[in-house]
Every structure is written in C-alpha cells, then in structure tokens.
Design a protein around this motif. Structure first.
Motif, PDB file in Angstrom:
ATOM      1  N   VAL A 285       0.797  -0.891   0.025  1.00 35.77           N
ATOM      2  CA  VAL A 285       0.098  -0.058   0.147  1.00 35.77           C
ATOM      3  C   VAL A 285       0.829   1.224  -0.022  1.00 35.77           C
ATOM      4  O   VAL A 285       0.576   1.997  -0.693  1.00 35.77           O
ATOM      5  CB  VAL A 285      -0.994   0.004   1.466  1.00 35.77           C
ATOM      6  N   GLU A 286       1.852   1.485   0.601  1.00 32.20           N
ATOM      7  CA  GLU A 286       2.873   2.231   0.868  1.00 32.20           C
ATOM      8  C   GLU A 286       3.659   2.715  -0.353  1.00 32.20           C
ATOM      9  O   GLU A 286       3.667   3.675  -0.803  1.00 32.20           O
ATOM     10  CB  GLU A 286       3.663   2.202   2.055  1.00 32.20           C
ATOM     11  N   ALA A 287       3.802   1.432  -1.217  1.00 38.43           N
ATOM     12  CA  ALA A 287       4.700   1.587  -2.444  1.00 38.43           C
ATOM     13  C   ALA A 287       3.879   2.052  -3.334  1.00 38.43           C
ATOM     14  O   ALA A 287       3.970   3.232  -4.229  1.00 38.43           O
ATOM     15  CB  ALA A 287       5.094   0.187  -2.937  1.00 38.43           C
ATOM     16  N   LEU A 288       2.339   1.545  -3.586  1.00 39.64           N
ATOM     17  CA  LEU A 288       1.438   2.228  -4.494  1.00 39.64           C
ATOM     18  C   LEU A 288       1.175   3.781  -4.209  1.00 39.64           C
ATOM     19  O   LEU A 288       0.952   4.579  -5.078  1.00 39.64           O
ATOM     20  CB  LEU A 288       0.395   1.629  -4.660  1.00 39.64           C
ATOM     21  N   ALA A 289       1.098   4.003  -3.066  1.00 42.75           N
ATOM     22  CA  ALA A 289       0.624   5.546  -2.734  1.00 42.75           C
ATOM     23  C   ALA A 289       1.900   6.299  -2.955  1.00 42.75           C
ATOM     24  O   ALA A 289       1.828   7.632  -3.437  1.00 42.75           O
ATOM     25  CB  ALA A 289       0.464   5.520  -1.065  1.00 42.75           C
ATOM     26  N   ALA A 290       3.100   5.866  -2.790  1.00 39.41           N
ATOM     27  CA  ALA A 290       4.311   6.906  -3.062  1.00 39.41           C
ATOM     28  C   ALA A 290       4.441   7.070  -4.639  1.00 39.41           C
ATOM     29  O   ALA A 290       4.651   7.807  -5.321  1.00 39.41           O
ATOM     30  CB  ALA A 290       5.494   5.973  -2.440  1.00 39.41           C
ATOM     31  N   PHE A 291       4.233   5.836  -5.217  1.00 39.52           N
ATOM     32  CA  PHE A 291       4.233   5.904  -6.530  1.00 39.52           C
ATOM     33  C   PHE A 291       3.329   6.911  -7.489  1.00 39.52           C
ATOM     34  O   PHE A 291       3.436   7.816  -8.379  1.00 39.52           O
ATOM     35  CB  PHE A 291       3.830   4.613  -7.313  1.00 39.52           C
ATOM     36  N   LEU A 292       1.695   6.858  -6.719  1.00 39.51           N
ATOM     37  CA  LEU A 292       0.913   7.952  -7.310  1.00 39.51           C
ATOM     38  C   LEU A 292       1.326   9.421  -7.036  1.00 39.51           C
ATOM     39  O   LEU A 292       1.105  10.193  -7.606  1.00 39.51           O
ATOM     40  CB  LEU A 292      -0.589   7.404  -6.652  1.00 39.51           C
ATOM     41  N   VAL A 293       1.550   9.531  -5.794  1.00 42.29           N
ATOM     42  CA  VAL A 293       2.147  10.725  -5.268  1.00 42.29           C
ATOM     43  C   VAL A 293       3.333  11.391  -6.482  1.00 42.29           C
ATOM     44  O   VAL A 293       3.156  12.417  -6.849  1.00 42.29           O
ATOM     45  CB  VAL A 293       2.757  11.088  -3.904  1.00 42.29           C
ATOM     46  N   ARG A 294       4.390  10.609  -6.604  1.00 49.02           N
ATOM     47  CA  ARG A 294       5.367  11.042  -7.430  1.00 49.02           C
ATOM     48  C   ARG A 294       4.792  11.198  -8.992  1.00 49.02           C
ATOM     49  O   ARG A 294       5.056  12.387  -9.689  1.00 49.02           O
ATOM     50  CB  ARG A 294       6.235  10.032  -7.664  1.00 49.02           C
ATOM     51  N   ALA A 295       3.906  10.426  -9.554  1.00 51.74           N
ATOM     52  CA  ALA A 295       3.487  10.498 -10.977  1.00 51.74           C
ATOM     53  C   ALA A 295       2.509  11.358 -11.304  1.00 51.74           C
ATOM     54  O   ALA A 295       2.454  12.047 -12.181  1.00 51.74           O
ATOM     55  CB  ALA A 295       2.961   8.978 -11.076  1.00 51.74           C
ATOM     56  N   LEU A 296       1.561  11.682 -10.180  1.00 55.94           N
ATOM     57  CA  LEU A 296       0.406  12.459 -10.225  1.00 55.94           C
ATOM     58  C   LEU A 296       0.353  13.939  -9.972  1.00 55.94           C
ATOM     59  O   LEU A 296      -0.304  14.788  -9.994  1.00 55.94           O
ATOM     60  CB  LEU A 296      -0.860  11.956  -9.736  1.00 55.94           C
ATOM     61  N   SER A 297       1.613  14.223  -9.146  1.00 54.28           N
ATOM     62  CA  SER A 297       1.805  15.399  -8.719  1.00 54.28           C
ATOM     63  C   SER A 297       2.820  16.288  -9.573  1.00 54.28           C
ATOM     64  O   SER A 297       3.158  17.503  -9.241  1.00 54.28           O
ATOM     65  CB  SER A 297       2.661  15.571  -7.357  1.00 54.28           C
ATOM     66  N   ARG A 298       3.284  15.862 -10.686  1.00 52.75           N
ATOM     67  CA  ARG A 298       4.332  16.539 -11.415  1.00 52.75           C
ATOM     68  C   ARG A 298       3.771  17.652 -12.033  1.00 52.75           C
ATOM     69  O   ARG A 298       4.449  18.789 -12.383  1.00 52.75           O
ATOM     70  CB  ARG A 298       4.413  15.631 -12.464  1.00 52.75           C
ATOM     71  N   ARG A 299       2.473  17.786 -12.415  1.00 53.23           N
ATOM     72  CA  ARG A 299       1.796  19.260 -12.970  1.00 53.23           C
ATOM     73  C   ARG A 299       1.156  19.906 -11.914  1.00 53.23           C
ATOM     74  O   ARG A 299       0.331  20.971 -12.306  1.00 53.23           O
ATOM     75  CB  ARG A 299       0.995  18.848 -14.110  1.00 53.23           C
TER      76      ARG A 299
END
Length: 300
Positions: A285-299
């Motif tokens: 769960v932590e891994a997916l949350a961190a991935f989504l934060v990185r990928a979707l916060s770029r803009r």
C-alpha cells in the motif's frame, strides 16, 4: 470451554533447554531470570509435572521435561518462522492493493502509468475500481482512492496532489448556432449538460477575480454520471458542459471544443489521495501511494 495452550511458557521453556540455563535464556530473551523461572513454573503447574530439576550447577530435565523439550522446540521454531514470514510480507511489497479512481481520470491518467508500477513491483496485484460514484473506503475494503474536488470533513487521511481546474466548453458549431454566452447568467438560456454527482447538478456556480459569485440554473437535455458521456454530447453540439481540465484541454487545443467564460471559473477543486485512518500500512500500500504521489503531482 477449551483453554488455549500457554505458548509463551512453552517458548521460554524451549529456550531454557536450548541454552542450558535460566540465566542464559533470560539474557537471550531480554527478560529477568525471575520472569523466565516463573514462566517455566507456570507451565509445570499447568501440566501437573515437574519439568526441570533446578540445581546450582547445571540444568537437569526430568523425564516429563525431556519428552516435552522436542515439541516445545518445534513450537518455538514454528512461531519464529511465522513471525519472519509476516515481517517479510510487511517489508516487501507483495499482495493485493484495492484502488478506487473516478472513471475518466482513471482511464486518462492512472491506467497508462500503472504498468510502470506493476513492472517495478511484480509481486503486487492492483484491483483498479473505476467509477465516478464515491465509494466507502472502509466499508468496501479499499486501501486508497483518488478523489477530485473539495473533500468533506471525514476521518480519512487525505493528501492533495495538485489543483484541478474546470472549463466551461461547447462545440464551435453549437456556439455558431446559439451564440456564445459572455456572462454565467446567460447560461440559463442555453442547453446545459449536467454532471449527476455534483451536490446539485442543475445549479452551476461561478466566481471571478473580483470576488463576485454567480449561481445559475443549468437545465438541459442530458445529465450523466460520467464526464466522457458529457464530452461526447458536447462534441456533437448538444449543449454546454463544465468539465475538468484533464478531460477537455486536449480537445480545446485541437479546436474540437471551445472554452468560454474565461473570466469566470467554477469552483476550483483538487486531486487528492485518500486512505482509511490508521497504520502502519502494508508495504504494498505504501509503495502504490508513493508511486501515485510522484506520478500525479508532477503538474501541480
């Protein structure tokens, strides 16, 4: 009612036998010698048999103690193996993560990036639930969700990833046929395409930089619970819609839709990652949350 076995006392006894003494077992277990001795005494009382003859020089097992020692050692080994496996599960991302995402956003921005996550974490399986309906994370067993718009007060843990702007759009052909409204109040004279999951789909609210606010009754031939359905109707010239930037910006750039009322904006929302309260969370769960934060916060 059946009594559960005293697993702690059995494990302590096994450690006493393994290390051939109460003092050595106490040091290994981080207990006092008295606590170790009491655990063995408790086990003897429960079994109704002396297990150890306590002498000052050496540890001497009784016949009952010798018979029990091997089984106690197996119980200790199984317990240690079970804890090691559980610890490994919690440290290495593995298992199922349930993620709820709005339909249009999920198709446009989440589905294309998930393969990168799955390649990085091959032992994780993502159950992606695509729906604009707001799910009950706790009641329906979801690990996390992406939500767009203002969040109501709740016990959920939320992290804002980026702003999401809304555009008021229509097809060029529609505006040629019906005119281009220059003020939100004029939308009352137009065919408006409503989004069903708004608190009040037939009331659109706008504000400008001067702080003025306008509410308008937005009636029309279609109200849908998905943004893509509204896009199709807007492209066909059926009416005007208010839709998020990630849905319409490419279509505006292509000239297939036109944005109007640029000085008036609907309420600005945001993209949020929300999770049930509590912790710690499994590594998957932590891994997916961190991935989504990185990928979707770029803009952001």
């Amino acid at each position: 009612m059946a009594r559960l076995p005293d697993l702690e006392a059995l494990a302590v006894f096994a450690k006493v036998v393994e290390l051939r003494g109460f003092s050595a077992a106490a040091t290994e277990l981080g207990m006092s010698k008295a606590t170790v001795s009491k655990a063995v005494s408790r086990l003897e009382t429960r079994l109704g048999a002396r297990l150890v003859n306590r002498t000052s020089r050496r540890l001497a097992l009784t016949d009952a103690g010798q018979r029990l020692a091997e089984r106690a050692a197996r119980i200790l080994a199984e317990g240690e193996a079970a804890e090691d496996e559980a610890l490994s599960q919690s440290q290495v991302p593995r298992g199922v993560v349930r993620l709820a995402v709005p339909m249009s956003f999920g198709l446009a921005e989440v589905a294309p990036i998930l393969p990168d996550f799955l390649k990085a974490y091959p032992e994780v399986r993502v159950e992606l639930h695509l729906s604009d309906a707001r799910v009950d994370l706790v009641g329906e067993g979801f690990d996390m969700a992406l939500r767009i718009g203002a969040l109501p007060d709740s016990s959920l843990v939320a992290r804002r990833l980026r702003p999401v702007a809304a555009r008021t759009v229509g097809a060029p052909a529609y505006f040629q046929a019906h005119g281009r409204p220059t003020h939100p109040a004029r939308l009352a004279d137009h065919a408006c395409l409503g989004y069903a999951y708004l608190p009040n789909p037939e009331t659109w609210r706008f504000s400008n930089r001067a702080g003025e606010e306008v509410s308008v009754r937005a009636a029309g031939p279609l109200c849908a619970n998905n943004g893509d359905a509204l896009v199709a109707a807007a492209l066909a010239g059926v009416g005007v819609a208010v839709l998020p930037d990630f849905v319409v910006d490419d279509l505006i750039a292509e000239g297939r839709l036109e944005a109007i009322l640029s000085d008036w904006t609907p309420p600005v929302g945001g993209l949020h990652l929300v999770q049930p309260p509590g912790g710690p969370r499994p590594a998957r769960v932590e891994a997916l949350a961190a991935f989504l934060v990185r990928a979707l916060s770029r803009r952001a």
